[in-house]
Design a protein around this motif. Structure first.
Motif, mmCIF file in Angstrom:
data_model
loop_
_atom_site.group_PDB
_atom_site.id
_atom_site.type_symbol
_atom_site.label_atom_id
_atom_site.label_comp_id
_atom_site.label_asym_id
_atom_site.label_seq_id
_atom_site.Cartn_x
_atom_site.Cartn_y
_atom_site.Cartn_z
ATOM 1 N N LEU A 65 54.200 40.112 49.902
ATOM 2 C CA LEU A 65 54.551 41.060 48.989
ATOM 3 C C LEU A 65 56.084 41.258 48.695
ATOM 4 C CD1 LEU A 65 52.089 43.662 50.524
ATOM 5 C CD2 LEU A 65 51.587 41.929 48.796
ATOM 6 N N VAL A 66 56.948 41.090 49.852
ATOM 7 C CA VAL A 66 58.093 41.067 49.520
ATOM 8 C C VAL A 66 58.639 39.992 48.615
ATOM 9 C CG1 VAL A 66 60.564 40.688 50.755
ATOM 10 C CG2 VAL A 66 58.721 42.427 51.648
ATOM 11 N N LEU A 67 58.241 38.701 48.864
ATOM 12 C CA LEU A 67 58.293 37.571 47.916
ATOM 13 C C LEU A 67 57.995 37.785 46.648
ATOM 14 C CD1 LEU A 67 57.063 34.531 50.090
ATOM 15 C CD2 LEU A 67 59.359 34.996 49.497
ATOM 16 N N VAL A 68 56.915 38.470 46.211
ATOM 17 C CA VAL A 68 56.443 38.789 45.063
ATOM 18 C C VAL A 68 57.479 39.789 44.353
ATOM 19 C CG1 VAL A 68 54.651 40.164 43.860
ATOM 20 C CG2 VAL A 68 54.016 38.602 45.215
ATOM 21 N N LEU A 69 57.853 40.524 45.112
ATOM 22 C CA LEU A 69 58.956 41.667 44.481
ATOM 23 C C LEU A 69 60.229 40.870 44.266
ATOM 24 C CD1 LEU A 69 58.613 44.817 46.830
ATOM 25 C CD2 LEU A 69 58.004 44.763 44.478
ATOM 26 N N TRP B 206 46.782 42.354 38.902
ATOM 27 C CA TRP B 206 46.215 42.538 40.311
ATOM 28 C C TRP B 206 47.498 42.320 41.391
ATOM 29 C CZ3 TRP B 206 42.124 44.898 41.290
ATOM 30 C CH2 TRP B 206 40.966 44.774 40.446
ATOM 31 N N GLN B 207 48.509 41.423 41.008
ATOM 32 C CA GLN B 207 49.639 41.334 41.926
ATOM 33 C C GLN B 207 50.457 42.825 41.902
ATOM 34 O OE1 GLN B 207 51.445 38.125 39.743
ATOM 35 N NE2 GLN B 207 51.276 36.874 41.676
ATOM 36 N N TRP B 208 50.591 43.352 40.840
ATOM 37 C CA TRP B 208 51.159 44.757 40.739
ATOM 38 C C TRP B 208 50.268 45.619 41.860
ATOM 39 C CZ3 TRP B 208 55.869 46.096 40.252
ATOM 40 C CH2 TRP B 208 56.421 45.333 39.317
ATOM 41 N N ALA C 89 51.226 47.671 45.078
ATOM 42 C CA ALA C 89 51.332 49.241 44.990
ATOM 43 C C ALA C 89 50.657 49.462 46.366
ATOM 44 C CB ALA C 89 50.379 49.581 43.764
ATOM 45 N N VAL C 90 49.412 48.827 46.788
ATOM 46 C CA VAL C 90 48.695 49.043 47.962
ATOM 47 C C VAL C 90 49.673 48.924 49.164
ATOM 48 C CG1 VAL C 90 46.797 48.537 49.397
ATOM 49 C CG2 VAL C 90 46.707 48.843 46.866
ATOM 50 N N GLY C 91 50.395 47.736 49.232
ATOM 51 C CA GLY C 91 51.343 47.621 50.309
ATOM 52 C C GLY C 91 52.234 48.597 50.470
ATOM 53 N N PHE D 221 46.075 40.234 46.828
ATOM 54 C CA PHE D 221 47.081 39.261 46.417
ATOM 55 C C PHE D 221 46.400 37.601 46.477
ATOM 56 C CE2 PHE D 221 50.559 36.329 47.841
ATOM 57 C CZ PHE D 221 51.422 36.473 46.892
ATOM 58 N N THR D 222 45.758 37.275 47.558
ATOM 59 C CA THR D 222 45.147 36.101 47.681
ATOM 60 C C THR D 222 43.892 35.876 46.421
ATOM 61 O OG1 THR D 222 45.367 36.095 49.993
ATOM 62 C CG2 THR D 222 43.925 34.358 49.194
ATOM 63 N N TRP D 223 43.164 36.734 46.297
ATOM 64 C CA TRP D 223 41.984 36.607 45.317
ATOM 65 C C TRP D 223 42.559 36.309 43.954
ATOM 66 C CZ3 TRP D 223 41.067 39.887 40.910
ATOM 67 C CH2 TRP D 223 39.978 39.625 40.340
ATOM 68 N N ASP D 224 43.583 37.096 43.697
ATOM 69 C CA ASP D 224 44.414 36.998 42.341
ATOM 70 C C ASP D 224 44.836 35.295 42.079
ATOM 71 O OD1 ASP D 224 45.495 38.199 39.596
ATOM 72 O OD2 ASP D 224 47.083 37.328 40.632
ATOM 73 N N ALA D 225 45.616 35.008 43.241
ATOM 74 C CA ALA D 225 46.089 33.667 43.437
ATOM 75 C C ALA D 225 45.096 32.804 43.286
ATOM 76 C CB ALA D 225 47.041 33.543 44.536
ATOM 77 N N LEU D 226 43.739 32.653 43.671
ATOM 78 C CA LEU D 226 42.707 31.734 43.774
ATOM 79 C C LEU D 226 42.252 31.771 42.411
ATOM 80 C CD1 LEU D 226 41.103 32.396 47.159
ATOM 81 C CD2 LEU D 226 42.355 30.305 46.502
ATOM 82 N N ARG D 227 42.102 33.020 41.878
ATOM 83 C CA ARG D 227 41.416 33.034 40.505
ATOM 84 C C ARG D 227 42.492 32.436 39.548
ATOM 85 N NH1 ARG D 227 41.843 37.228 36.440
ATOM 86 N NH2 ARG D 227 43.458 38.089 37.475
#
Length: 311
Positions: free
Chosen positions: A109-113, A126-128, A132-134, A281-287
């Protein structure tokens, strides 16, 4: 065995080794975290130097010497990884293994930020949601701990920034680790010399096994990194992304089952939110990966048809 399966095996071995690091670093007590860190740096540099000598691969040094910008990037990476290693050793040996595991759970999540703030990348919806959940999870854990989970946040921030800096350089893992360790080796040697002079050094004064384990810390640092590099060359980034959860899961298990650290309901709820964020995060990446693969396959199929001469 196929190259892909070999890659998954290498990756799994790397993450399992990292996952059991808490047990290893506990065995290095009563040495202080700084003394352990100094020896880890020194023996890492020595081990990788021997490895590069055996491989006869020292030509990369000329490139580093000719490029002050590259050397500056490596020096920054060295400082960041020293902060990460030192924080991790401190966390483990102060009975906060669960919090160190949290740090590596939230690293993606930090890498995404960092991708948004530094790389100016745009996040998908979904990454956002995952970020947010994190953020909610960190707030819940802050209330539970009565303070910010600073060890977890420092681990995630230092490793995330280290990954960003490394991405902008193109040194292979062994060469990069050597230069980073070499940059840190001089201050590490000075610190070890000072400890020896003042009589505060534990190295060589606890037991033969303790001395050997301190020396082997260099090998324990380099081997999983080299295994990870071998895995990254053989499997997709999605595969690497899924494997990366192996290490913090094992670290969490060490904290709870071996070292019997507490996990009150509020802390469990915070970890639960982190896991929800990682699932999103993982589901969005796979999708997203599946969608790109489908588009690529469609384009590849359509191209020969478009190239056919008109009838």
């Amino acid at each position: 065995m196929s190259e892909e399966r070999r890659g998954y095996l290498y990756g799994l071995l790397a993450y399992v080794m990292w996952g059991f690091f808490p047990i290893y670093f506990k065995l290095l007590r009563p040495a202080s975290p700084l003394e352990i860190l100094a020896h880890r740096v020194i023996w890492s540099a020595l081990f990788v130097a021997l490895l590069l000598t055996a491989m006869r691969n020292w030509r990369f040094l000329a490139r580093v010497v000719r490029s002050p910008r590259l050397f500056g990037g490596i020096a920054l990476a060295a400082v960041l990884i020293a902060i990460n290693w030192g924080t991790y050793i401190y966390g483990v040996n102060s009975s906060r293994v669960v919090e160190t595991a949290l740090g590596y759970f939230i690293t993606p999540l930090v890498l995404v930020l960092l991708a948004v703030t530094v790389q100016r990348e745009r996040l998908r919806r979904w990454q956002w949601a995952a970020v947010a959940v994190g953020g909610v999870a960190v707030a819940v854990l802050t209330i539970d701990y009565g303070r910010l989970p600073y060890i977890a946040l420092l681990l995630a921030a230092s490793f995330g920034t280290y990954s960003l800096v490394k991405k902008r350089m193109s040194l292979p893992p062994a060469e990069g680790l050597f230069v980073e360790s070499a940059v840190l080796a001089l201050p590490a040697l000075i610190y070890v010399g000072w400890l020896t002079t003042t009589g505060d050094a534990k190295f060589g004064h606890v037991s033969a096994l303790h001395t050997v384990l301190m020396i082997v810390s260099g090998i324990a640092t380099a081997v999983p990194l080299l295994l990870f590099a071998a895995a990254a060359n053989r499997i997709s980034m999605i595969g690497i992304g899924i494997l990366q959860y192996v290490a913090p899961i094992l670290q969490l298990a060490c904290g709870l089952l071996i070292f019997h650290e507490p996990m009150p309901p509020a802390r469990l709820a915070g970890f639960g939110l982190v896991w929800v964020a990682l699932i999103l995060f993982t589901w969005d990446a796979l999708r997203h990966q599946r969608k790109r693969t489908t588009i690529g396959t469609t384009a590849a199929t359509a191209e020969p048809i478009a190239a056919l001469p008109p009838r």
